[in-house]
Design an enzyme around this catalytic site. Sequence first.
Site, PDB file in Angstrom:
ATOM      1  N   GLN A  82      29.994 -72.347  52.479  1.00 28.93           N
ATOM      2  CA  GLN A  82      30.207 -71.060  51.672  1.00 28.93           C
ATOM      3  C   GLN A  82      30.433 -71.359  50.068  1.00 28.93           C
ATOM      4  O   GLN A  82      29.878 -70.489  48.633  1.00 28.93           O
ATOM      5  CB  GLN A  82      31.734 -69.886  51.334  1.00 28.93           C
ATOM      6  CG  GLN A  82      31.787 -69.779  52.403  1.00 28.93           C
ATOM      7  CD  GLN A  82      33.208 -68.647  53.279  1.00 28.93           C
ATOM      8  OE1 GLN A  82      34.108 -69.439  53.512  1.00 28.93           O
ATOM      9  NE2 GLN A  82      33.029 -67.825  53.042  1.00 28.93           N
TER      10      GLN A  82
ATOM     11  N   GLY B 226      40.918 -68.631  53.186  1.00 29.65           N
ATOM     12  CA  GLY B 226      39.880 -68.755  53.189  1.00 29.65           C
ATOM     13  C   GLY B 226      38.725 -69.433  52.537  1.00 29.65           C
ATOM     14  O   GLY B 226      38.559 -68.790  51.897  1.00 29.65           O
TER      15      GLY B 226
ATOM     16  N   HIS C 209      38.102 -68.511  61.588  1.00 29.74           N
ATOM     17  CA  HIS C 209      36.871 -67.931  60.686  1.00 29.74           C
ATOM     18  C   HIS C 209      36.542 -68.831  59.983  1.00 29.74           C
ATOM     19  O   HIS C 209      34.897 -69.103  59.807  1.00 29.74           O
ATOM     20  CB  HIS C 209      37.334 -66.861  60.088  1.00 29.74           C
ATOM     21  CG  HIS C 209      36.888 -65.762  59.154  1.00 29.74           C
ATOM     22  ND1 HIS C 209      36.109 -65.141  58.765  1.00 29.74           N
ATOM     23  CD2 HIS C 209      36.021 -67.011  57.992  1.00 29.74           C
ATOM     24  CE1 HIS C 209      35.989 -64.366  58.079  1.00 29.74           C
ATOM     25  NE2 HIS C 209      35.281 -65.829  57.682  1.00 29.74           N
ATOM     26  N   GLU C 210      37.990 -70.090  59.992  1.00 30.78           N
ATOM     27  CA  GLU C 210      36.413 -71.000  59.232  1.00 30.78           C
ATOM     28  C   GLU C 210      36.092 -72.247  60.378  1.00 30.78           C
ATOM     29  O   GLU C 210      35.026 -72.535  59.618  1.00 30.78           O
ATOM     30  CB  GLU C 210      38.031 -71.640  58.345  1.00 30.78           C
ATOM     31  CG  GLU C 210      38.380 -70.898  56.942  1.00 30.78           C
ATOM     32  CD  GLU C 210      37.583 -70.237  56.340  1.00 30.78           C
ATOM     33  OE1 GLU C 210      37.080 -70.081  55.921  1.00 30.78           O
ATOM     34  OE2 GLU C 210      38.200 -69.539  56.098  1.00 30.78           O
TER      35      GLU C 210
ATOM     36  N   HIS D  70      32.846 -70.286  60.429  1.00 26.69           N
ATOM     37  CA  HIS D  70      31.352 -70.863  59.388  1.00 26.69           C
ATOM     38  C   HIS D  70      31.300 -72.439  59.527  1.00 26.69           C
ATOM     39  O   HIS D  70      30.008 -72.375  59.115  1.00 26.69           O
ATOM     40  CB  HIS D  70      32.407 -70.823  57.683  1.00 26.69           C
ATOM     41  CG  HIS D  70      32.711 -69.727  57.474  1.00 26.69           C
ATOM     42  ND1 HIS D  70      31.405 -69.393  56.864  1.00 26.69           N
ATOM     43  CD2 HIS D  70      33.760 -69.354  56.902  1.00 26.69           C
ATOM     44  CE1 HIS D  70      31.704 -68.043  56.130  1.00 26.69           C
ATOM     45  NE2 HIS D  70      33.213 -67.882  56.605  1.00 26.69           N
TER      46      HIS D  70
ATOM     47  N   CYS E  20      35.027 -61.440  55.163  1.00 25.66           N
ATOM     48  CA  CYS E  20      34.182 -62.919  54.930  1.00 25.66           C
ATOM     49  C   CYS E  20      34.331 -62.893  53.055  1.00 25.66           C
ATOM     50  O   CYS E  20      33.559 -61.547  52.314  1.00 25.66           O
ATOM     51  CB  CYS E  20      32.717 -63.473  55.703  1.00 25.66           C
ATOM     52  SG  CYS E  20      32.819 -65.007  55.286  1.00 25.66           S
ATOM     53  N   LEU E  21      34.463 -63.806  52.137  1.00 23.31           N
ATOM     54  CA  LEU E  21      33.457 -63.649  50.682  1.00 23.31           C
ATOM     55  C   LEU E  21      32.136 -63.615  50.678  1.00 23.31           C
ATOM     56  O   LEU E  21      31.985 -63.182  50.004  1.00 23.31           O
ATOM     57  CB  LEU E  21      34.160 -64.664  50.488  1.00 23.31           C
ATOM     58  CG  LEU E  21      35.887 -65.188  49.664  1.00 23.31           C
ATOM     59  CD1 LEU E  21      36.096 -66.889  49.649  1.00 23.31           C
ATOM     60  CD2 LEU E  21      36.257 -63.633  48.389  1.00 23.31           C
TER      61      LEU E  21
HETATM   62 NI    NI Z   1      34.333 -65.890  55.950  1.00 24.36          NI
END
Ligand code: NI
Length: 165
Positions: free
Chosen positions: A54, A49, A133-134, A137, A91-92
């Site tokens: 991000q 995702g 999670h998204e 963000h 998380c990225l």
């Molecule tokens: Ni993330």
Amino acid sequence: MKTRPPLQLVTDPAAVLHHHSEPVKVFDGDLRRLVDEMFERCVEWHGVGLAAPQVGLNLQLAVVVYEGHRFAIANPRRLSEAGEVDAQEGCLSLPGKAGLVRRFEAVRVRYRNLHGKGVVRDFDGWLARIVQHESDHLQGTLCSQRLAPGATFDPVPEDEEEEDE
Ligand code: NI
């Protein structure tokens, strides 16, 4: 849209990751091009995702690419939830770290698709986790702020790294 390809990954610390994002209001070709590139970058960066903050945009927009699922969500709101489950999450934007994160097991979410159409959809399992999670963000919340009681967010040995959100 202010960005031009290629989109760059924003990692913490960065203010853009901690702000409430603005709702998407215009569902046009620019938005669809942005979503297309977010899909590409999400796969390239080995994520499941990717949320607009991000890539430096405080826009309520995210993409999910997971086990044959590939969809964009804009302006998500959770309508209901059931159960709780703890699982390791990364998380990225928090590279190389992970922790035990508590999430709802199942959620019903209302969002707009990339054509602006309102959708109400039920998610469970890992997909429910990714969508939560998204959605977090888009409200400026990172998974490291959602740890299960007593859990810590720690470096992951490289050979154990999993897909990030
Ligand atoms: Ni993330």
